[in-house]
Enzyme design. Structure first.
Site, PDB file in Angstrom:
ATOM      1  N   GLU A  75       0.054  -1.219   5.659  1.00  0.00           N
ATOM      2  CA  GLU A  75       1.153  -0.816   6.542  1.00  0.00           C
ATOM      3  C   GLU A  75       1.021   0.647   6.927  1.00  0.00           C
ATOM      4  O   GLU A  75       1.284   1.040   8.070  1.00  0.00           O
ATOM      5  CB  GLU A  75       2.511  -1.041   5.842  1.00  0.00           C
TER       6      GLU A  75
ATOM      7  N   ASP B 105       0.837  -1.211   0.000  1.00  0.00           N
ATOM      8  CA  ASP B 105       0.000   0.000   0.000  1.00  0.00           C
ATOM      9  C   ASP B 105       0.868   1.255   0.000  1.00  0.00           C
ATOM     10  O   ASP B 105       2.058   1.214   0.327  1.00  0.00           O
ATOM     11  CB  ASP B 105      -0.965   0.008   1.195  1.00  0.00           C
TER      12      ASP B 105
HETATM   13 ZN   LIG Z   1       6.740   2.342   4.040  1.00  0.00          ZN
END
Ligand SMILES: [Zn+2]
Length: 386
Positions: free
Chosen positions: A137, A75
């Protein structure tokens, strides 16, 4: 085709997916799976609860032996409100730099790893190399937790993990942790001319915020020190506060948010306990003498553990050898590394590109950084052949 060419082509494909955390990442995962399929590499999806997102896990080499994880996230942060010279989801080369959202954080690393897979396959590895590509993340290291739990359940015990966040290929052994809270303060309302008959939620929030600030000052003055950080001690800070509707009303509600950024030497549970004890033992009895329903509610918003891999760990020595560096350092930003370390996997953060370029408009990675990471991976492959 040179390694840099294939890395750049893969990066171009990866940047083309708008994998902003709010979107599904299944399209980019699907592209990576198809790439691995062409190379005959088995892979596994570890989906989230909604089924709209997934982590990807793949192993090259003998799966039963302890190997090395190459860890990255699929992401990226949003481009909302940023002014880009070119389309952020189209890789654009300008003067030795490759621009695009995620070029440095951290699709550049994913591209380096994927471009090295043919060498890994051809290398007949004695020690396996794992790819661990996570989702979500950027919103608090959310996705990788399922993957790490899955490894534990499957009895997979890797010898080390290299998290490829941008460190300009410096060997990073630590970062601070984070824990953030939302606090709701309940008081009792009344007309402001009768203030002592109410419980002013804004004022009690302020008293707890001052307590938090006093603790922060104490840690800055005499707390534990880790000189490898720019701010070498644990910080605490309040960032959001909301309460009250009109000056002639004693407010019965106030909320605020605060966070800890602890170094490894400090006990985060003890610090959290100190804040809560002040609310429970000092402030609530006073509030409840006027209004029994008054008080504080604490909710953990998010958090991740810090990373503090001993400098003498084998994984650190190996990272230094592979990167051709003698020094190590610690960084201000958080990574998934703390979660891998918590699971007992010695972890080092090392990846191409600079954090200076991450999350910004016109994010870029220098081609020279991709080459340096390619060299690191080639040496890892040679090590794993051993
Ligand atoms: Zn990163």
């Amino acid at each position: 085709m040179s390694r840099l060419t294939s890395t750049t082509e893969i990066l171009e494909a990866l940047v083309g997916f708008d994998s902003t955390s709010r979107n599904s990442n299944l399209a980019i995962v699907g592209w990576i799976e198809a790439y691995l399929d062409r190379l005959g590499v088995a892979h596994e999806r570890i989906p989230d609860q909604t089924g709209a997102k997934a982590n990807l896990w793949a192993t090259i080499g003998p799966a039963g032996r302890p190997g090395y994880i190459l860890s990255g996230h699929t992401d990226v942060v949003p481009v909302d409100g940023q002014t880009w010279t070119n389309d952020p989801f189209r890789l654009t080369a300008r003067g030795g730099r490759l621009h695009g959202r995620g070029a440095t954080d951290m699709k550049g690393y994913l591209a380096c790893c994927l471009a090295a897979v043919p060498e890994m396959v051809a290398g007949r590895l004695a020690t396996p190399i794992h790819l661990s590509f996570s989702h979500d993340e950027e919103i608090g290291c959310v996705g990788v937790r399922t993957l790490i739990a899955h490894l534990g359940a499957a009895g997979i015990k890797p010898a080390g993990c290299f998290v490829g966040e941008p460190t300009s290929m410096n060997v990073v052994t630590g970062h601070k942790g984070k824990r953030s809270f939302r606090v709701e303060v309940r008081g009792r309302t009344c007309h402001s001319s009768l203030a002592p008959q109410g419980v002013n939620a804004v004022e009690y929030a302020a008293r707890l915020i001052v307590k938090i600030r006093d603790m922060a000052d104490r840690l800055a003055r005499e707390g534990a020190r880790d000189p490898l950080y720019d701010v070498p001690y644990t910080t605490i800070h309040t960032g959001v506060v909301a309460g009250g509707t009109a000056l002639n009303i004693v407010p019965d509600a106030c909320s605020f948010q605060f966070e800890f950024r602890p170094i490894a030497a400090d006990d985060l549970d003890a610090l959290t306990g100190e804040v809560m004890a002040y609310a429970r033992e000092r402030l609530e009895p006073e509030m409840q003498r006027v209004a029994p329903e008054a008080g504080f509610t604490f909710d953990v918003m998010s958090g991740f553990p810090g990373l503090d891999t001993p400098a003498a760990a084998d994984a650190v020595a190996l990272a230094k050898t592979l990167a051709g560096r003698n020094a190590h350092s610690k960084v201000a930003y958080g990574t998934e590394g703390g979660l891998f370390a918590q699971a007992g996997i010695p972890t080092v953060v090392i990846g191409p590109g600079s954090i200076e370029q991450a999350h910004k408009a016109d994010e870029f990675i220098a081609a020279s950084e991709l080459e340096a990471c390619g060299t690191f991976l080639d040496r890892l492959i040679a090590h794993c052949r051993g």
